[in-house]
Design a protein around this motif. Sequence first.
Motif: not given
Length: 328
Positions: A85-95, A66-83
């Motif tokens: 080079f962070l948003s270039r890899p597939p979403r599964i990478v930051p997650a 559960y904690a890994g899921g929370v951290a994964g979705v939070s970091l993936a959303n952060l990468a999308d917001r930041t734009g």
Amino acid sequence: MKGSKNTSRAALGPVATILLSTVAVVWLGLQLLAMRTLLAGAVAADPGQVANLVISLSGLVVGTVYAGGVAGVSLANLADRTGGFLSRPPRIVPAAAGGLGVGVVMATASYLTFAESPDLATLVAATVGVAGLLGGCVGAIRSVPVVTAGLSGTAVLLAVFVLRAYFMDELLSQLGRDVGTYRMVVIVGGLVAGLCVGVTAFLYLRRHTRRVGLYGFILAGATPGALWLLGELVTQIAASWLTLPGEDGTVNLDNLSLALSAASQFNGGLTTLFAGATTAVLAFGILLPKRPSGPATGRGGRPGGAGKRGGPPAQSTGGKGAKAKARR
């Protein structure tokens, strides 16, 4: 890209992130404290206590997923917001990176908890590390409202775990301390948990019905049960290494009881999965307000239209005929 960013901001704001993260930290902290207080020294002194360790390890592993899921979705959303080079890899990478971070932290804490038994500490640390990484992959799902609703339901599931543990001894005393009773209590607890997580998923997703359809409600309602099953699978893989048969090939009573406990836990997880999905779907069909039906429309989409692309009402045709007769 802008659409995904807006979806992320609307789906997982700071309040939701703080609440979900707080539940994860409190749960994992209490699990480690309990294992340190009750089991770490006992396992070091008596290897026969491994059975109790495996049963307690289940809650720690599910919480780490559960904690890994929370951290994964939070970091993936952060990468999308930041734009950038962070948003270039597939979403599964930051997650996965977020889940891996949780796994590393929990692996370190678990190793220190069981440092008196280095082999055992290594196995427990590896188990929770893998659990955190797998949980982080949940954040790769692009429908962030669905993932957030599923994680919110998982937080409710952990609360049901606490209640079940609190009343378990009294229930077994009243109903009988045998395998059948334990299995029934776990399945009934899974059914109650499924109802709770399904309602939780619905309450969260009803604000996002324009972006989430029926299948989103099904997935969100089933997510807590799926994470429970994933945690149990990782736990039982670790248990197979902790409770190997003796040198003479016999299987002791602790191993047998662990097998029965694992079967009951898997049954409870499956019950939660199906009950959660079913509850979310029923709530979707019954409780969501129906869209008001407007006046009869023609093929073109306009009220009373008679033409192929929304022609004028039939009365208009009659009006034109009257005008023609007047000209004659």
